[in-house]
Design a protein around this motif. Sequence first.
Motif, PDB file in Angstrom:
ATOM      1  N   GLN A   1     -12.361   1.355  11.119  1.00 22.97           N
ATOM      2  CA  GLN A   1     -12.579   1.814   9.748  1.00 22.97           C
ATOM      3  C   GLN A   1     -13.537   0.956   8.928  1.00 22.97           C
TER       4      GLN A   1
ATOM      5  N   TYR B   1       2.229   0.138   5.136  1.00 24.03           N
ATOM      6  CA  TYR B   1       0.831   0.298   5.540  1.00 24.03           C
ATOM      7  C   TYR B   1       0.695   1.574   6.350  1.00 24.03           C
TER       8      TYR B   1
ATOM      9  N   TRP C   1      -6.938   1.190   5.869  1.00 26.02           N
ATOM     10  CA  TRP C   1      -7.505  -0.151   5.854  1.00 26.02           C
ATOM     11  C   TRP C   1      -8.825  -0.263   5.088  1.00 26.02           C
ATOM     12  N   LYS C   2      -9.611   0.789   5.053  1.00 24.40           N
ATOM     13  CA  LYS C   2     -10.876   0.687   4.313  1.00 24.40           C
ATOM     14  C   LYS C   2     -10.634   0.555   2.811  1.00 24.40           C
TER      15      LYS C   2
ATOM     16  N   SER D   1       0.842  -1.186   0.000  1.00 20.58           N
ATOM     17  CA  SER D   1       0.000   0.000   0.000  1.00 20.58           C
ATOM     18  C   SER D   1       0.877   1.235   0.000  1.00 20.58           C
TER      19      SER D   1
ATOM     20  N   VAL E   1      -8.566  -1.678  11.958  1.00 21.28           N
ATOM     21  CA  VAL E   1      -9.565  -2.387  11.159  1.00 21.28           C
ATOM     22  C   VAL E   1     -10.958  -2.186  11.747  1.00 21.28           C
TER      23      VAL E   1
ATOM     24  N   PHE F   1      -7.957  -0.342   1.460  1.00 19.49           N
ATOM     25  CA  PHE F   1      -7.156  -1.560   1.371  1.00 19.49           C
ATOM     26  C   PHE F   1      -8.062  -2.781   1.248  1.00 19.49           C
ATOM     27  N   PHE F   2      -9.046  -2.849   2.115  1.00 14.34           N
ATOM     28  CA  PHE F   2      -9.979  -3.974   2.121  1.00 14.34           C
ATOM     29  C   PHE F   2     -10.786  -4.003   0.837  1.00 14.34           C
TER      30      PHE F   2
ATOM     31  N   PHE G   1      -3.284  -3.934  13.932  1.00 10.26           N
ATOM     32  CA  PHE G   1      -4.254  -4.517  12.999  1.00 10.26           C
ATOM     33  C   PHE G   1      -5.701  -4.393  13.481  1.00 10.26           C
TER      34      PHE G   1
ATOM     35  N   GLY H   1       1.077  -3.477   9.444  1.00  7.86           N
ATOM     36  CA  GLY H   1       0.008  -4.463   9.421  1.00  7.86           C
ATOM     37  C   GLY H   1       0.548  -5.851   9.654  1.00  7.86           C
TER      38      GLY H   1
END
Length: 877
Positions: free
Chosen positions: A635, A533, A538-539, A520, A632, A541-542, A628, A561
């Motif tokens: 977000q 990271y 994370w949003k 990322s 997570v 990213f997911f 993590f 992460g």
Amino acid sequence: MDVFSFKGVKHPLVNRESALLQVIEAFQASHLCDEQGFSKGQRPHVSIAPQIYGSGKSTFGQNFQTFVSMNKEFLLHYLGKMGLPGIAEGDNIGERSLDALLNETLYVVLNLLDVPDGNRFQTTLFEWISKEALAQFPNGADLLSQVLSCIGSPKEWFQKLLQVTKKRYLYLFIDEIEALEGDKFKMFKELMVTRRANRVHNVYCSFFGVLSTILTQPFVICVLAGRSDAVVTSQRDALTSPVILSFLRLDPFSEATVKYFIQNTTYDNEPILKVLFPSHSEGHDWFFKQVYDYTGGVPYYVVHVLNELGNKCERWNSFCDLSEDEMKEKIEKVAPNLVVTLSRMTPKSMIVFSSMLLASIFEFRIPKREILFGGLGSYPEYVLDIANHFGFYYVSCSRNEQDEASRTPFGFRNETFFKLVFPKIVLKHIQSRYWNIPPFRFVCSLFSSISRLDSLSSRGFKFEIIFTLILYVRWCFCSKLGELSIFRHSFIEHISIESTKTIGSLKVDPIPNYVPAFSSTVSGIDSANEETYHINTWKPFFEKYLSKDGIFVPIRQNSNGPDVLIRVTDMKGNSFLAIQGESSSEQTPMETETAKKRVYLIGTALKCFQLSSSGVGRSMIKAEVAKFLHPVASQLELMQNNLRAIQLIVSDKYAEEVSRQFRNNQNWILNSGVYYEDNNNNIVYSSINSEIQPQNIREEWLWIPPHCQVVVCSTTSFRTFLGCKTSRDIESVFGDDAGWLEQLKPLYDLLSNSFVDLLRRIPFEESERNSGRMERRNTRPRMDMNVMQMKETRGESTISVPSSVQVSFDWMNFLKVYCHLTEEESTQCYECLCKFSERDMGVIDSNILEQMGIDDSLLQFKVVAGMRTYIKDRQST
């Protein structure tokens, strides 16, 4: 600066100072001189470059005189200490030796693909050298007749050649020596003399015998080039040969050299950086890194990629000033136009190739003379011969990182070490053929996504890769995640994985046919060297990367992460939440709603084979959760998106404050809530919504958000997951001062086991396999069949099919249902299998299938895998 052309690209000639010095050292070693500079008879050293295409062998050999001119100052200093053969010692020996190379050397370049017709190779070679050498002179025809009149005597012929040209040395470069293996050289009977069992080795031995008649004359500088996995690169195997092979160092370009190369390259007479980046004609560091990473620094592919980008930019005016991600996408669409064909690989060759890819990823340092555990056949083979066979390049290096190679070259007198290089541009082209073989797929996918910017040689990184490879392959063949002991008593223990699922008419593995690895890039950071990271990414990213189920290996420089990410969907909504009380552990359903498919995101932190003596303690667990679970949970709106997040901590050693929590050697499960440390250093749990704070607490230790869970994998569960042998093998990989074979052999065994279990298609864990406790759902239809008998003989099983008995097993149905073959493939295999019975499946393997006419390795894999699955399903009913 010398400029060379390739289609629309004009590029500089990159200096090869180290290779130049190696050739001169080999020449000096061929002749021991007395104080007057007169040579004593020695077995000549031949500089040989057996690397595969694109290494710059031809460029170096054809431009040797130019490289001498480029390095005059360096050579003057070097030759001032030790002059060349035939140059008497005394004042100005360096100047006189350098002048001999520049002005008193006859330069001849031959390509064996263009060998003239003839009956005797020696005569043909002498005539060929004479014609090429004398073609440079105005009266070449007259000189040629004088030289050829002496061709019956090698000594007189060579003396006449130097006499008429008024030269002191002959520089002889012979390119494409692999042409010796072709049919064209069968016309030379003296090259076909039987010396060894292998004809290919015979022709090389005979070739060196003929060549030595020239090399023993004073004075010849000889360089050979051409891709060959038959030329033995070790001197101890050449003791009976009339020549000594001196391995020539032609490393792929370094990242700095790639940058220099691109900065001095033009396309259609315009600087290529101005063509690609009109607004930033100086280019970008990330672009140089991308080209280097994709090509491996292999000269040919660097030029090829630049030429393709120039072509596209010329066709599409809009293709300019692309962003980093856009340019990376364009670069990775460039296909190679020269590749080693790795079709029809056997299981063993797949394992060797995958092992060598891992060796490349881990930057193992390989001695040039190392033999690779038996080679690919029944006889030992040298690593570099096998590397050539598979299309690897190699970079010279020191024995260890502390003594890394500097500008000092590795001469013939020193043991040479190499690191393997396999260009991603080539791997992207070949990997699709074996994409349905999980171990091979994992290694290839991982390799194609690895960034050279990472600390690849670190013990932690190596373990991440090994662990994830094991996890990926075993995940593909388990029916419930609880079969993998590292997930026991977690949210996902009872999640079932479909044995197969259908996309259109194609049946595929439960995991997608790729293993994406990603990084990322934080907004505002321009250099790929700083990829990491960010806690706020994370949003996206997911949404971008974790849209499909699978096991993901994040590749990054420094990560905030997890080491491994896993995404899995509960297709049937049958998840259970593990609730661990004070004295017992029980499981209760989380929810009754099954309309939504619940998604689980698992972040795995690996702390193995790299820790200090204390092991993983509470502070480290807290730090991993903060990296993590907390971002997570904040977000991804877990509850709204029906998402659960798990932090999995895996280690081979824990501090006492953690290890005492493993009751009955099971995993330590920490559910949503607040955990405190009391005055006795014990852990006290409180519900996340509780208004009453526990008594006698010292401080808050850990807060786990709603819909989250922490699973600390016990050492027992971890060892069970790996298995005893694999645990020992991995430990040996990280042994102190382990040689490269001591490191690679366990990886080879690991891949071998993965391929074996691929055929069996049963879960891996040794202890549970032996106890028979593992379960697997029978998702395939049953078939009715009659059973034949198989008779046992001492030490082996043989198949008996009496002609009077009719075999009624429905092989066509089996091949389609269990092996997932097409109609055409099923028909092909049926013709070979129809004479066997169901009971014969227990002894049919790839060798038998090949003997019966099924010679495609992928078909063999599919059929044997189907047989093992069928046997397993029959045993479970």
